[in-house]
Design an enzyme around this catalytic site. Structure first.
Site, PDB file in Angstrom:
ATOM      1  N   GLU A 202      18.367 -38.589 -18.314  1.00  0.00           N
ATOM      2  CA  GLU A 202      18.964 -37.579 -17.427  1.00  0.00           C
ATOM      3  C   GLU A 202      20.467 -37.762 -17.395  1.00  0.00           C
ATOM      4  O   GLU A 202      20.958 -38.860 -17.152  1.00  0.00           O
ATOM      5  CB  GLU A 202      18.361 -37.714 -16.022  1.00  0.00           C
ATOM      6  CG  GLU A 202      19.017 -36.864 -14.949  1.00  0.00           C
ATOM      7  CD  GLU A 202      19.062 -35.369 -15.273  1.00  0.00           C
ATOM      8  OE1 GLU A 202      20.190 -34.835 -15.339  1.00  0.00           O
ATOM      9  OE2 GLU A 202      17.996 -34.751 -15.474  1.00  0.00           O
TER      10      GLU A 202
ATOM     11  N   LEU B  31      18.629 -38.076 -10.113  1.00  0.00           N
ATOM     12  CA  LEU B  31      17.409 -37.459 -10.631  1.00  0.00           C
ATOM     13  C   LEU B  31      17.068 -36.216  -9.807  1.00  0.00           C
ATOM     14  O   LEU B  31      17.663 -35.963  -8.777  1.00  0.00           O
ATOM     15  CB  LEU B  31      16.263 -38.472 -10.582  1.00  0.00           C
ATOM     16  CG  LEU B  31      16.418 -39.665 -11.539  1.00  0.00           C
ATOM     17  CD1 LEU B  31      15.458 -40.786 -11.174  1.00  0.00           C
ATOM     18  CD2 LEU B  31      16.196 -39.226 -12.990  1.00  0.00           C
TER      19      LEU B  31
ATOM     20  N   GLY C 276      16.923 -32.940 -11.073  1.00  0.00           N
ATOM     21  CA  GLY C 276      17.265 -31.698 -11.759  1.00  0.00           C
ATOM     22  C   GLY C 276      17.912 -30.664 -10.853  1.00  0.00           C
ATOM     23  O   GLY C 276      18.375 -30.967  -9.752  1.00  0.00           O
ATOM     24  N   THR C 277      17.925 -29.419 -11.341  1.00  0.00           N
ATOM     25  CA  THR C 277      18.481 -28.307 -10.564  1.00  0.00           C
ATOM     26  C   THR C 277      17.783 -28.210  -9.210  1.00  0.00           C
ATOM     27  O   THR C 277      18.413 -28.066  -8.169  1.00  0.00           O
ATOM     28  CB  THR C 277      18.297 -26.978 -11.336  1.00  0.00           C
ATOM     29  OG1 THR C 277      19.103 -27.012 -12.511  1.00  0.00           O
ATOM     30  CG2 THR C 277      18.698 -25.781 -10.490  1.00  0.00           C
TER      31      THR C 277
ATOM     32  N   GLY D  55      20.597 -36.640 -23.505  1.00  0.00           N
ATOM     33  CA  GLY D  55      19.595 -36.917 -24.546  1.00  0.00           C
ATOM     34  C   GLY D  55      19.555 -35.832 -25.596  1.00  0.00           C
ATOM     35  O   GLY D  55      19.658 -34.636 -25.280  1.00  0.00           O
TER      36      GLY D  55
ATOM     37  N   GLY E  94      19.270 -14.212 -12.686  1.00  0.00           N
ATOM     38  CA  GLY E  94      18.201 -14.963 -13.331  1.00  0.00           C
ATOM     39  C   GLY E  94      18.708 -16.219 -14.007  1.00  0.00           C
ATOM     40  O   GLY E  94      19.885 -16.585 -13.876  1.00  0.00           O
TER      41      GLY E  94
ATOM     42  N   ASP F 149      10.880 -24.854 -17.618  1.00  0.00           N
ATOM     43  CA  ASP F 149      11.680 -23.640 -17.829  1.00  0.00           C
ATOM     44  C   ASP F 149      12.053 -23.379 -19.280  1.00  0.00           C
ATOM     45  O   ASP F 149      12.455 -22.259 -19.613  1.00  0.00           O
ATOM     46  CB  ASP F 149      12.975 -23.709 -17.003  1.00  0.00           C
ATOM     47  CG  ASP F 149      12.726 -23.538 -15.508  1.00  0.00           C
ATOM     48  OD1 ASP F 149      11.552 -23.407 -15.103  1.00  0.00           O
ATOM     49  OD2 ASP F 149      13.714 -23.548 -14.741  1.00  0.00           O
TER      50      ASP F 149
ATOM     51  N   HIS G 184      -8.170 -20.821  15.887  1.00  0.00           N
ATOM     52  CA  HIS G 184      -7.555 -19.777  16.711  1.00  0.00           C
ATOM     53  C   HIS G 184      -6.773 -20.428  17.845  1.00  0.00           C
ATOM     54  O   HIS G 184      -7.259 -21.376  18.448  1.00  0.00           O
ATOM     55  CB  HIS G 184      -8.647 -18.875  17.287  1.00  0.00           C
ATOM     56  CG  HIS G 184      -8.124 -17.862  18.262  1.00  0.00           C
ATOM     57  ND1 HIS G 184      -7.491 -16.706  17.864  1.00  0.00           N
ATOM     58  CD2 HIS G 184      -8.123 -17.837  19.635  1.00  0.00           C
ATOM     59  CE1 HIS G 184      -7.138 -16.014  18.951  1.00  0.00           C
ATOM     60  NE2 HIS G 184      -7.505 -16.686  20.033  1.00  0.00           N
TER      61      HIS G 184
END
Length: 468
Positions: A36, A41, A43-44, A117, A275, A315, A447
Site C-alpha cells: 500500500e 491502510l 484505501g479510499t 506496488g 463517478g 473496483d 413493535h
C-alpha cells in the site's frame, strides 16, 4: 518487516478489497503481504471516502436537527457551527479505523509493505518506497486490488482549491455560500447534503434527465423530491462544457443536452462527482500480458485474470464500485487461491445512499423486471403508517418488495426512509436463502420498530397489509 521476500500471495492495494484479502489469507495460513502506497491502510473508503463522509453526514444531520427539529421536541438550543472541530473529530475517527486494520494485520501475521506496488513479470511484485528505494517480492499469487479514483471531465480542471473532487469536498475550510455539484450520483448527493445542512446553497447539475442512474425510478423520484424540500436545486439534462475558477468563485458553462442556449452558473465551490474509474495505470499489467478494456477495467473469470497466478478484485473489475462488493470478492478470491470454493452472489449486493432520508436497495428494480418480461407482484408500505417512524417525526419514504408472480421468491427490495441502510440486510439474508415474500410476511418483527415496515410491505405482495 520479515526478512523473507517470498509469499504465497501478494496483494497490491490496502483498501476494503486488499485488506480483507490479506486478513483472510492470514486466517487460512497463507503467507501474505499487502502493498500500500498510502501512509495508512484502508484505501479510499476509510481515508477519503465512505468513512469520513459518514462522519460528516452524522455530524451535519445532528446540526440540522438542532436547528429545526429540536424545538418541536421541546429542546431549545441555538447551535453554533465549529467546523474545525467537526473536521477534527472526523480525522480522529478515521485514524482509529486505519490503526484497527494495522492491528488486524499483526494479529493475522500479514506483512504490510509500504510503497507503490507494480507487477514485474509473473510471480514478481516490485515495490518502490517513498524514498525511491525498490525491493522485489516473489509471489505464487498476485491479487490486484488497487481500487478506483474520481473520474475527470474535459473542461473542468480540479485545482483542489475552488474546483474539488470528493476528497477535497470532505475537507473544505469554510461552508460554501453556493456549492455546485456536477453529477447526481451517490457521492454528489451525499456530500451535497453535508454542506446543505451546514448552510450552503446547493445546485446539482446532471447530464441525464434523472438522478441516481440505476436506482429504482420511484425511489429516485422520491429522493429528488425530499432533497428539493431540503433546498437542493436540480438542473437535469444539462451538460457542463467548462469551468473557470478565480480566487473566490467558479463560473460553470452549462448547456441543455437536448440543445439550446448555453448559460453560466456561478458558485464559490464546484464539486466534480461524475463517478469513479479503475486505478489500473502504472501497475505493470503489460509485463504479464493483461489488457484492460477502454475504461481501464481488468476482465476476470472468477477473479482470475488472463495471466496465470494473477487475480483481480474490487473496483478494478467489472460490476458495481462498492466497498462491500470488493470485500465479498476478497474472501472468495483468497478462498479460491487456498483451494476452497469461493463464491459471490452478485444478485444480492445491496446499495445504500446515506442522505436523509436514506436509500437502500437490493436485487432487481421494477424497470429490470419489465425489461426481462418477468411477471412480478409488488408490495409497498409507507413509513407514514409506521408507528416508530411517526413518533420520531421521520415519516418520509416507503418500502417496496418485488416478488415473482408464480413462485413468490423475493427478487428485489427498494426502500427510502429512516435508517433503511441498517434494515436492508434482512432482505439480503432472505434473498440469499431464496425466501418467498410470505416468509418475511409471516416472521414476527418487534413493535414498535421501523423494521415492521419491511414485514408490512411483504404482506402487501399478497394484498394483506394490515397497518395501512
Amino acid at each position: 518487516m520479515a526478512e523473507t521476500t517470498s509469499y504465497d500471495v501478494v496483494i497490491i492495494g490496502g483498501g476494503p478489497g486488499g485488506y480483507n484479502a490479506a486478513i483472510r489469507a492470514g486466517q487460512l495460513g497463507l503467507k501474505a503481504a499487502c502493498v500500500e502506497k498510502r501512509g495508512t491502510l484502508g484505501g479510499t473508503c476509510l481515508n477519503v471516502g465512505c468513512m469520513p463522509s459518514k462522519a460528516l453526514l452524522h455530524a451535519s444531520e445532528l446540526y440540522a436537527a438542532a436547528n429545526t427539529e429540536f424545538a418541536t421536541l421541546g429542546i431549545e438550543v441555538t447551535p453554533k457551527l465549529n467546523l474545525p472541530q467537526m473536521m477534527k473529530q472526523k480525522a480522529e475517527s478515521v485514524a482509529a479505523l486505519t490503526k484497527g486494520i494495522e492491528f488486524l494485520f499483526k494479529k493475522n501475521k500479514v506483512d504490510w509493505v509500504k510503497g507503490h506496488g507494480r507487477i514485474a513479470g509473473l510471480g514478481r511484485v516490485e515495490v518502490t518506497a517513498e524514498d525511491g528505494s525498490t525491493r522485489t517480492l516473489e509471489a505464487k499469487n498476485i491479487v490486484v486490488a488497487t481500487g478506483s479514483e474520481p473520474s475527470s471531465l474535459p473542461g473542468v480542471t480540479v485545482d483542489h482549491k475552488r474546483i474539488v473532487d470528493s476528497t477535497g469536498a470532505l475537507s473544505l475550510e469554510e461552508v460554501p455560500k453556493h456549492l455546485i455539484v456536477i453529477g447526481a450520483g451517490v457521492i454528489g448527493l451525499e456530500l451535497g447534503s453535508v454542506w446543505a445542512r451546514l448552510g450552503a446553497k446547493v445546485t446539482v447539475v446532471e447530464f441525464l434527465d434523472r438522478i441516481t442512474p440505476g436506482l429504482d425510478v420511484e425511489l429516485a423520484k422520491t429522493l429528488q423530491r425530499a432533497l428539493t424540500k431540503q433546498g437542493f436545486t436540480f438542473r437535469l439534462g444539462a451538460k457542463v462544457t467548462g469551468a473557470t475558477a478565480s480566487k473566490k468563485s467558479v463560473t460553470l458553462s452549462v448547456e441543455p443536452v437536448a440543445g439550446g442556449a448555453a448559460e453560466q452558473i456561478e458558485g464559490d465551490y464546484v464539486l466534480l462527482a461524475i463517478g469513479r474509474r479503475p486505478y489500473t495505470e502504472n501497475l505493470g499489467l503489460e509485463t504479464v500480458g493483461i489488457e484492460t478494456d477502454k475504461r481501464g477495467v481488468i476482465p476476470t473469470d472468477h477473479w482470475r485474470t488472463s495471466a496465470p497466478g494473477v487475480w483481480a478484485i474490487g473496483d478494478v473489475t467489472p460490476g458495481v464500485m462498492l466497498a462491500h462488493k470488493a470485500e465479498e470478492e476478497a474472501v472468495a478470491c483468497i478462498e479460491a487461491i487456498a483451494g476452497k470454493a469461493g463464491h459471490v452472489n452478485y444478485g444480492v449486493i445491496p446499495g445504500v445512499i446515506y442522505t436523509a432520508p436514506e436509500v437502500a436497495s437490493v436485487g432487481k428494480t421494477e424497470e429490470d423486471l419489465k425489461a426481462e418480461g418477468r411477471a412480478y407482484k409488488a408490495g409497498k408500505f409507507p413509513f407514514s403508517a409506521n408507528s416508530r417512524a411517526k413518533i420520531n417525526h421521520e415519516t418520509e419514504g416507503f418500502v417496496k418488495v418485488l416478488a415473482d408472480a408464480a413462485t413468490d421468491e423475493v427478487l428485489g427490495v427498494h426502500m427510502i426512509g429512516p435508517q433503511v441502510s441498517e434494515m436492508i440486510g434482512e432482505y439480503c439474508v432472505a434473498m440469499e436463502f431464496r425466501a418467498a415474500s410470505e416468509d418475511v410476511a409471516r416472521t414476527c418483527h418487534p413493535h414498535p420498530t421501523r423494521s415492521e415496515a419491511l414485514r408490512q410491505a411483504a404482506m402487501g405482495v399478497e394484498g394483506w397489509t394490515m397497518q395501512a
